[in-house]
Design a protein around this motif. Structure first.
Motif, short mmCIF file in Angstrom:
data_model
loop_
_atom_site.label_atom_id
_atom_site.label_comp_id
_atom_site.label_asym_id
_atom_site.label_seq_id
_atom_site.Cartn_x
_atom_site.Cartn_y
_atom_site.Cartn_z
N MET A 199 0.83 -1.20 0.00
CA MET A 199 0.00 0.00 0.00
C MET A 199 0.87 1.25 0.00
O MET A 199 0.64 2.20 -0.76
N ALA A 242 2.53 1.74 -3.28
CA ALA A 242 1.60 2.26 -4.27
C ALA A 242 1.33 3.74 -4.03
O ALA A 242 1.32 4.56 -4.96
N GLY A 243 1.14 4.08 -2.77
CA GLY A 243 0.90 5.47 -2.42
C GLY A 243 2.06 6.35 -2.85
O GLY A 243 1.86 7.43 -3.43
N SER A 295 2.17 6.65 -6.66
CA SER A 295 1.12 7.51 -7.19
C SER A 295 1.36 8.95 -6.78
O SER A 295 1.13 9.87 -7.55
N ALA A 334 3.84 10.40 -9.08
CA ALA A 334 3.26 10.66 -10.39
C ALA A 334 2.39 11.91 -10.35
O ALA A 334 2.46 12.78 -11.23
N ILE A 335 1.58 12.01 -9.30
CA ILE A 335 0.66 13.13 -9.22
C ILE A 335 1.41 14.44 -9.04
O ILE A 335 1.13 15.44 -9.72
N ILE A 336 2.37 14.41 -8.12
CA ILE A 336 3.11 15.65 -7.90
C ILE A 336 3.84 16.06 -9.17
O ILE A 336 3.91 17.23 -9.54
N VAL A 359 2.96 15.53 -12.32
CA VAL A 359 2.10 16.15 -13.32
C VAL A 359 1.56 17.48 -12.79
O VAL A 359 1.36 18.43 -13.53
N TYR A 360 1.37 17.54 -11.48
CA TYR A 360 0.90 18.79 -10.89
C TYR A 360 1.90 19.91 -11.15
O TYR A 360 1.56 20.99 -11.62
N THR A 363 2.05 20.91 -14.82
CA THR A 363 0.93 21.64 -15.40
C THR A 363 0.58 22.90 -14.61
O THR A 363 -0.17 23.75 -15.10
N ALA A 405 0.93 26.35 -16.32
CA ALA A 405 -0.04 26.59 -17.39
C ALA A 405 -1.43 26.85 -16.80
O ALA A 405 -2.15 27.75 -17.24
N ILE A 406 -1.77 26.06 -15.78
CA ILE A 406 -3.10 26.21 -15.20
C ILE A 406 -3.27 27.57 -14.57
O ILE A 406 -4.26 28.28 -14.80
#
Lengths: 217, 216, 443, 339, 193
Positions: free
Chosen positions: A20, A23-24, A27, A30-32, A34-35, A38, A41-42
């Motif tokens: 777990m 995986a955390g 993930s 990965a999230i940080i 892409v955050y 982006t 731009a956002i």
């Protein structure tokens, strides 16, 4: 799981927790990732949209400043949060205060309408209005931003004593607007949201002619 | 591994019609109805779902050896949520206007039963190649039905398709079609149509079989 | 008149107001049907266990002789309606189309068919148990149509006591005038029977409930009853006033709880015909061998009120009064609301046969059945406040258990719902199907 | 006496039936609507009749198309589709394009009846479902009213608009009494409300003639009087309270009763037996709910008229109402237990 | 206060989660066959909605302002664990209630109404009380829609005469469409004032 792994032995708690956490972690990375990729731009998109909206509702403005009413006075803020105490001051190229862009939201015909209107304290007049978000009936309620006649109502509108919606074609006084035929409720909702915002900001804003005392925080 | 013989083409094609997630399995109704008030929204939603579906199926299938079955659902959810977040931010950065339209429904891809369903029922049991084909088939089926719904609703509801006017100026749009009742009713009628086609097809096949019998 | 009276008179709630159609026979005195050659006495003419034959084929019989004894407590005796001989004991066609055991009697064409007068029985001195068995031996059943053995009603447990005897002279079924004529022509026997029952059961009072469409009967009885403990209650016309529990509601404004009997409230209800039969047995020694039958309906050539020996074939009864009109399509035994159609005219008149009614196409309404539009008329008709529309829908879907949950079994099948239904739905039939299905499911 | 036995029917008792049948009940309702329809034609001209005709045509067309051939004769013959089409037509604006009315009729029967399995099986009033669909679909056309009093043979060009094309109105749009009240807090002349000389849907304006039709139905025993009674009671009470609180802003009870589609809805739509509760207590609850919702939507809601939505919403609740208002069975307590 | 009332009414009637936002459609179409079940599911869902609204407010106020990118993941984890926790708590505190609700609780995790509530409450910047009113309205609205649907379905599926071709999901959707049309009548309620 797979049919042939019949004799799989019970994994230990450690294995479970470990998988777990792993995986955390993955993930999270990965999230940080892409955050961060982006975010720029956002934020730029958002800032651009907001700025465009402010410029549209306050003609002649070329610079804006986000202000928040806190501790009984207006403060300059730079965060991206929006709430009912936020207001945007618009300045011309010479740096002179032209007016404020005031956001507010409230119940519409179907769902919440949120809007931003431009207000010139010197003239006590509303000079522009933009619907930021709404779910009004397409073809009817959505005329509050699609019907150019209706939008034009707010180009030069006195706010004293309050804004009043009258039946289309009956506009006689400077504080009256022509409601949309068939979408009276939506028209009235817009007026109501504006009036509420006007009441809220009436005492918070410096008197006409004055510039807000600004303090960076 | 002892496995049922798989045919990649079949695995892909079944999602399009025979096990279409919308018309046959009736899964993922929430985005199906909520975002199909215009074709473009439907397409973007379907593409995002496709991406999440294929991505998570790939990962689940690839990692199936290392996923303890006790915590598998939680892990699937984390994997799916990660992909959804990726899709969410990418959309927000690249297509802010569409993202505003879809609003809260992008995060809701997480609870779209199709994705978790495929992960649990298929991807976790079969090799990567088939898992991806299966997911792609389901995603394509979802794309098909969403686009169909979005197209019908947009054409009737506004007289346009992808914002291009189709009928000239005089067309009176059917506003309900892009409102919630229109969503329910259009999907209900499409399901009705699909029931009818299935029934007619079965009847036809039966007739063909009977004719063949006769011929013999 | 009826509007005014319904304002001032008590009755039960709901129910329907069918047209009376009684004019054809109301003023016709009761005539005796001549004896015919063959009689058929089914062993099960009453509710409960069939009677047991006590005669053999070939045996000579006197009129009034017992030919079958009670087959148990819920059973009653049968007597020969004629002097003659037994020619067959075997299955014969019943009015519902099935075959049932019956005793076939050939009348002696030379016999006088006279019954020797018998001395009155000393019923007052009889212990109650003997009184009950006397009634059972007389073969007396409820004459209103249900044919419930009368003696069972008189077997009151020690813990209970009858305070009121209620004589049912409502005759709410259209067309039928047999009870009306009986009240007009044999009021003394009616009063006598009522007195016997009152005294034997220890009741304080008795009431004869009569619908106000029989003003002559009410006046006649009132004239004869002045100063006695027997009253006549005039009731507004309404169907099914003759149903026991509805009559009690109308006369005493009391509700018999579901699953209980009138005697639980201290009330005994008997039909006019039953009470007259009691008087005949105890005063004159005549068992139940004949009854009053109304022949009527648009298909009957000459409507009549007749005394018919039990076992007389319907065909013979009809022949006596001119037969059937050409356009007759259906013959009903009993009243038009609760009676049963018969497939053959060879079936006999039974203890429960209150009428023989002939109907033409126009009344039978073989017309289209329309879908239920939930108009609620059946609810407003049902005297039990049930929801017949729901029963019909559940029965059609074969959800019998669920219908039971809505008290399907409380339904007495009075037919008011079906009468009221504008969509021509056979509601009672559906209810009957559901009830039969539920009953047969029981282990 | 006939020589041979007749071939006897075995149709079970009861043999007798009361005289009313379902088609005659429908015919009664059709008859009862005629005066109000005539008034609509008088006030709004031939165009109004064309709109009604289009709606009826749509209803009949879809009923015919989707009924199996062997049941067609009965399905059309029971007058129910005709009645639905007429009722829908009477709730439409007098200058509505005929093609819209036609689609409304199709939706009413298609969505409101066919998919449920035909007459008697639907839970929403078909005419109102058709109207709700039209109002949601063509909100502008459905809220564009014409004033009464045009020449009889003048057919508004909007009525004859090409299918799927937006109508062009040739007269200045009028207003309904309800609209005037809602948006401008203006009352209307009571006498005109009574006879129907006001803007509004073409068959709903004449309260007087509709009440006359309702009385006819009541006399024919086609109408459960409890429902109208309950609606009137609730509407009068609720609007009376509001009126007492602020007479300047809220309409009074009399206006509530005679403006808009109150009578058409109360007497002809809410009382539709198929979609209203079966039980007497249910009928009261149903009616009270409608009366309350009508005033709620008219006064506080977004639409000037709430009759249609009030009835549809209570239609949706009808199965629940029916379920919880089963009458007390004779000889049993409220809970259904024998004492 | 007025705002809270409007949020409640709006979520209950005007923007009903099921009939207008299409949230919670899976149970709406799947579990609405029986009235009793529907009511219990509605109650259970309402309870989880309220708990979620509170948790989401805490997350938004104290955690997510520092790590907005964890929004979705943290919501889904919180919802899953809330449901799990409630399940355990009810099991321990009231076995009777658990028996009535138990089997529905796992279903609620994948009910998009819950995540939808979290996402909508966040994107609208609802405060604590607003979030609570939102959750109550959503729960009541979900229950209302479910119960109405169940009443209708019990009626038509048992004794109705639905053509075979329509029976099933197609019919449920068309009924939902009709309900949704009827609920349009609430549009604009209390908004013009």
């Amino acid at each position: 799981m797979s049919d042939n792994q019949v004799m799989e032995k019970e994994p230990s708690n450690f294995t479970l927790i470990f998988s777990m956490v792993l995986a955390g972690l993955i993930s999270g990375v990965a999230i940080i990732g892409v955050y961060n990729a982006t975010l720029e731009a956002i934020l730029a998109n958002k800032a651009h949209d907001l700025q465009q909206a402010v410029f549209r509702v306050l003609p002649g403005v070329s610079k804006m400043q986000k202000l928040r009413f806190e501790h009984d006075k207006l403060n300059i803020v730079t965060d991206t949060l929006a709430d009912e105490n936020v207001i945007y001051a618009g300045y011309d190229s010479a740096g002179k205060l032209i007016g404020y862009a005031i956001p507010n939201e409230g119940p519409g015909f179907q769902d919440t309408i949120s809007l931003l209107y431009g207000y010139m304290p010197d003239k006590r007049k509303m000079v522009g209005n933009e619907i930021l978000d709404s779910r009004e009936t397409p073809g009817l309620g959505d005329k509050i931003f699609k019907d150019l006649d209706f939008v034009a109502n707010f180009k030069d509108l006195s706010v004293d004593p309050t804004i009043v919606a009258v039946k289309k074609g009956k506009k006689a006084k400077p504080n009256e607007i022509d409601a949309i035929t068939g979408a009276t409720i939506s028209s009235k909702a817009v007026v109501r949201i504006m009036n509420l915002a006007r009441e809220r900001w009436e005492k918070r804003l410096p008197p006409p002619g004055g510039e807000p005392e600004l303090k960076a925080n | 591994m002892k496995q049922k013989e798989l045919d990649g083409y079949q695995e892909f094609m079944k999602g399009l019609w025979k096990e279409n997630p919308t018309f046959v399995q009736v899964l993922g109704m929430c985005p199906t109805l909520a975002v199909t008030n215009s074709a473009i929204n439907a397409v973007v939603m379907a593409v995002a779902t496709f991406f999440v579906l294929v991505g998570s199926s790939f990962l689940v299938s690839a990692l199936q050896r290392w996923i303890p079955s006790q915590v598998r659902i939680s892990l699937y959810v984390i994997i799916i949520a990660t992909f959804v977040t990726l899709a969410d931010y990418s959309l927000l950065a690249t297509l802010p206007a569409v993202h505003k339209q879809l609003g809260a429904f992008i995060p809701l891809i997480v609870v779209n039963c199709i994705i978790l369903g495929r992960a649990e029922a298929f991807a976790s049991r079969y090799p990567v190649k088939y898992a991806v084909l299966d997911a792609a088939g389901m995603g394509a089926g979802f794309f098909l039905s969403l686009t169909m719904l979005g197209t019908v609703r947009e054409i009737l509801g506004t007289g346009t398709l992808f914002d291009i006017p189709l009928f000239g100026k005089g067309f009176e749009p059917w506003v309900t079609m892009i409102l919630p009742p229109g969503g329910f009713i259009t999907l209900g009628l499409l399901l009705l149509l699909s029931n009818w086609v299935t029934k007619k097809r079965a009847e036809f096949l039966k007739q063909v079989a009977a004719a063949q019998q006769e011929g013999l | 008149m009826s509007l005014l009276s319904s304002l001032f008179q008590h009755s039960f709630s709901h129910g329907v107001h069918p047209e009376g159609y009684k004019e054809a026979t109301v003023d016709l005195p009761i005539q005796r049907v001549p004896f015919v050659s063959r009689y058929l006495m089914p062993l099960g003419q009453h509710i409960g266990v069939p009677a047991r034959p006590v005669v053999k084929v070939g045996q000579q019989l006197r009129r009034g002789q017992m030919i079958a004894e009670p087959g148990g407590f819920m059973s009653t005796a049968l007597h020969s309606p004629v002097t003659g001989k037994v020619v067959d004991i075997g299955p014969h066609r019943h009015q519902d189309g099935s075959f049932k055991l019956a005793i076939e009697i050939e009348a002696d064409p030379y016999a006088t068919q006279r019954m020797e007068p018998q001395p009155p029985k000393d019923w007052e001195a009889m212990p109650m148990a003997e009184f009950v068995s006397e009634v059972q031996r007389a073969g007396i059943v409820g004459m209103g149509g249900a044919a419930f053995p009368a003696h069972v009603k008189y077997s009151i447990p020690d813990t209970q006591h009858i305070d009121e005897v209620l004589v049912n002279g409502a005759e709410c079924e259209p067309y039928l005038t047999n009870d009306h004529r009986l009240m007009m022509e044999r009021p003394e026997a009616l009063i006598r029977g009522t007195e016997i029952l009152m005294r034997k059961l220890g009741a304080r009072r008795a009431t004869i409930g009569v619908e106000d469409n029989k003003p002559d009967a009410i006046a006649l009885l009132r004239g004869l009853l002045g100063g006695t403990a027997i009253e006549v209650a005039s009731l507004p016309m309404k169907y099914p006033q003759g149903a026991e529990k509805m009559l009690i509601k109308a006369v005493y404004d009391r509700e018999v709880p579901a699953g209980q009997l009138p005697r639980d409230l201290g009330i005994l209800v008997n039909n006019v015909g039953t009470v007259v039969a009691i008087a005949d047995w105890f005063d004159r020694g005549i068992p139940l061998i004949e009854r009053v039958v109304t022949v009527s309906g648009p298909g009957a050539a000459y409507p009549a009120n007749l005394i018919v020996p039990l076992g007389t074939p319907v065909r013979e009864v009809l022949r006596f009064c001119g037969g059937l009109k050409e356009e007759t399509r259906e013959v009903v035994m009993g009243g038009p609301m609760m009676g049963a159609p018969t497939a053959s005219l060879d079936v006999p008149v039974l203890k429960g046969t209150s009428g023989i009614l002939a109907f033409t196409e126009a009344e039978t309404r073989t017309g289209t059945e329309y879908p239920c539009i939930r108009c609620g008329r059946c609810l407003e008709a049902c005297p039990y406040f049930l929801n017949p529309s729901r029963f019909a829908r559940l029965a059609k879907a074969r959800l019998f258990e669920e219908a039971k949950g809505f008290h399907l079994m409380d339904c007495v099948e009075c037919g008011s719902c079906t009468f009221a239904c504008p969509s021509n739905i056979p509601i009672v039939q559906l209810i009957r199907t559901a009830k039969n299905n539920l009953r047969s499911r029981k282990p | 006496m006939r020589s041979k036995d007749p071939k006897l029917l075995l149709q079970p008792a009861p043999i007798l039936r009361q005289g009313m049948t379902t088609p005659t009940a429908m015919r009664d309702v059709l008859l009862a609507l005629m005066p109000a329809l005539a008034a609509g034609a008088w006030f709004f001209g031939l165009g109004a009749l064309l709109v009604v005709a289009a709606s009826i045509a749509g209803a009949l067309a879809i009923e015919w198309a989707f009924t199996p051939p062997e049941r067609r004769a009965q399905a059309i013959g029971d007058n129910s589709a005709l009645l639905t089409g007429l009722l829908l037509g009477m709730t439409l604006p007098p200058a509505l394009p005929m093609w819209m009315a036609f689609i409304g009729g199709m939706t009413a029967i298609g969505l409101g009846k066919i998919i449920w399995g035909g007459l008697g099986t639907n839970l929403f009033n078909p005419a109102l479902l058709g109207r709700a669909f039209l109002l949601g679909t063509f909100p502008i056309a459905m809220t564009t009213w014409t004033d009464p009093g045009a020449a009889f043979f003048h057919i508004p060009s909007s009525v004859l608009a090409w299918p799927f094309q937006s109508p062009v109105y040739d007269a200045v749009a009028g207003a309904t009494p309800l609209g005037l009240m809602k948006f401008e807090y203006k009352g209307s002349d009571f006498l005109n409300l009574l006879i129907g000389n006001t803007g509004g849907s073409l068959g709903e304006t004449s309260g007087l003639l509709l009440i006359l039709g309702g009385l006819y139905l009541w006399w024919r025993r086609d109408l459960d009087w409890r429902i109208p009674a309950a609606i009137i009671l609730a509407a009068v009470l609720f609007s009376g309270i509001l009126y007492a609180v602020n007479p300047g802003k809220f309409p009074g009870p009399l206006f509530t009763l005679f403006a808009g589609g109150f009578w058409l809805g109360t007497l002809f739509m809410a009382t539709d037996p198929v979609t209203s509760p079966l039980t007497p207590r249910g009928a009261w609850i149903f009616g009270l709910g409608i009366g309350f919702l009508v005033v709620l939507i008219r006064v506080f809601g977004g639409f000037p008229e709430g009759m249609m939505y009030a009835i549809l919403l209570m239609n949706a609740a009808t199965p629940l109402i029916d379920r919880y208002t089963q009458p007390r069975v004779f000889g049993r307590g409220r809970e259904g237990k024998a004492p | 206060m007025e705002n809270l009332v409007w949020i409640f009414i709006s979520t209950l009637l005007i923007n009903n989660f099921v009939l207008s936002y299409f949230l919670g459609l899976c149970p709406f179409l799947g579990v609405s066959g029986r009235l009793e079940t529907s009511f219990r599911l509605g109650m259970a869902t309402s309870f989880v909605l309220v708990v979620t609204a509170i948790s989401v407010w805490f997350l938004n106020t104290y955690v997510l302002i520092y790590a907005p990118y964890l929004r979705l993941i943290s919501f889904i984890v919180v919802i899953a664990s809330t449901v799990q926790f409630i399940e355990m708590a009810i099991k321990k505190l009231s076995p009777a209630l658990f028996k009535a609700l138990g089997i529905y609780l796992p279903l609620i995790t994948t009910n998009c109404a819950i995540l939808g509530l979290a996402v909508f409450a966040t994107s609208r910047n609802y405060g604590f009380l607003e979030g609570l009113a939102f959750a109550l309205g959503a729960g009541a609205g979900f229950t209302l829609a479910l119960v109405l649907m169940a009443g209708i379905r019990e009626e038509i599926e048992k004794t109705g005469d639905i053509p075979d071709l329509v029976r099933g999901t197609a019919m449920n959707l068309l009924v939902a469409g009709s309900l949704s049309l009827a609920f349009m009548g609430f549009a604009g309620l209390f908004s013009a004032g």
